[in-house]
Each structure stands twice: as C-alpha cells, then as structure tokens.
Design a protein around this motif. Structure first.
Motif, short mmCIF file in Angstrom:
data_model
loop_
_atom_site.label_atom_id
_atom_site.label_comp_id
_atom_site.label_asym_id
_atom_site.label_seq_id
_atom_site.Cartn_x
_atom_site.Cartn_y
_atom_site.Cartn_z
N THR A 175 39.60 45.05 46.60
CA THR A 175 40.13 44.81 47.94
C THR A 175 40.31 46.13 48.68
N LYS A 194 36.99 47.43 49.91
CA LYS A 194 36.50 46.65 51.05
C LYS A 194 37.23 47.06 52.33
N VAL A 197 39.71 40.09 54.23
CA VAL A 197 41.03 40.09 53.58
C VAL A 197 42.07 39.72 54.63
N ALA A 243 47.13 42.18 53.11
CA ALA A 243 46.49 43.01 52.08
C ALA A 243 46.38 44.46 52.56
#
Length: 170
Positions: free
Chosen positions: A11, A14, A42, A46
């Motif tokens: 994550t 990204k 996301v 996040a």
C-alpha cells in the motif's frame, strides 16, 4: 534501510508511486488527497495512516528526488577542478534531470532550504569560491530557470546558457 522505503506492491508503495506521478504534474496546492487515494486505489485513511498528511507525503517524495539529483550532481563535479566549474556542471546536470524526468513542480513550490539536499550541495560548492551569499543567488536563479523552462518561457538550452552566464559573472 530508510523507514519509508516500501515493499514492492505494498500500500505504501502504491501511494508513493501515485503521489509522485501527481506531484510531478501539478502543484502541491492543486493536489487533493482524494486524487492520490483514487490513483493508488486506497482510502484517504490509508494515506493518513502511512504518512500523516499530504505535506509529509510530499516531503518524503522530495527527499528521495533530491537525493537522486544530488547523486548525479556529485558524479559530475568530480570531473572539474575549480569551484565555479563544479557549480556550473552540477546545476546543468540537475536542470537536465529535473526537466527530463518532469519533476519541476517538486522544486518550484516553496520549500525550506535548510533541509534541501540540492541547496546544501550548492552551498558547499559556492562556499569554496569565497563569495559570500553566492549560494542563495545561484540556487534561486536555478529554481527560476526550472520554472521558466517548465512554462516554456525558455528552452533547456537557454536555461543552461543562463547558468553559464551566472557562474561566469561571479
């Protein structure tokens, strides 16, 4: 290992990749955290969880990009002898990298100089000249040149010629 280096496919990775792409296309003020989240696929939560804020995310990206530029600048300055030749070569190399990688907005937006790795290298090189205050003038001109090339007011060659002129005047 730096704490912000993410695992590939994570994550964090990204978010960083998406944010870098967006921050290179538009100014910080124009960037919305929702836009970064959408591009990274996301939630905004996040982003806040991993980075705390949009400005902290930008700081991490800037530090990484600054290091890439400084690495290139340091590589080229070893080819020259005088401090002003080193300054000229470093700034031209940095200009090439920033423009070709389309990372102008990361430098055009206001930032503190004390933590800026590129400024610190310019300061070190200019310090060798013995000309007090040269680093601020040269660095500010470099940022203006980046801005002018980005806005198509100058070509990259015009920008390099201005760097040569600035260094020769000092």
């Amino acid at each position: 290992m730096k704490e912000y280096i993410p695992l590939p496919g994570s994550t964090k990775e990204k978010i960083l990749t998406s944010a870098l792409d967006i921050f290179t296309k538009q100014r910080f003020e124009e960037t919305n955290i929702n836009e970064i989240a959408k591009k990274a696929n996301v939630t905004t939560g996040a982003i806040y969880h991993h980075f705390g804020s949009k400005s902290k995310l930008l700081d991490i990206i800037k530090r990484e990009v600054e290091q890439r530029i400084v690495d290139r600048m340091e590589g080229v300055i070893d080819l020259f002898e005088t401090p002003l030749e080193k300054v000229e070569a470093a700034l031209k190399t940095g200009l090439d990298f920033v423009i070709k990688k389309k990372m102008s907005y990361l430098f055009i937006d206001a930032q503190g100089l004390e933590a800026n790795k590129v400024y610190m290298l310019v300061e070190e090189l200019c310090g060798e000249t013995g000309i007090k205050g040269l680093e601020s003038m040269i660095y500010s001109a470099w940022i203006s040149i980046i801005d002018s090339v980005t806005n198509s007011e100058l070509t990259i060659e015009d920008g390099k010629n201005l760097i040569i002129w600035l260094v020769k005047k000092n």
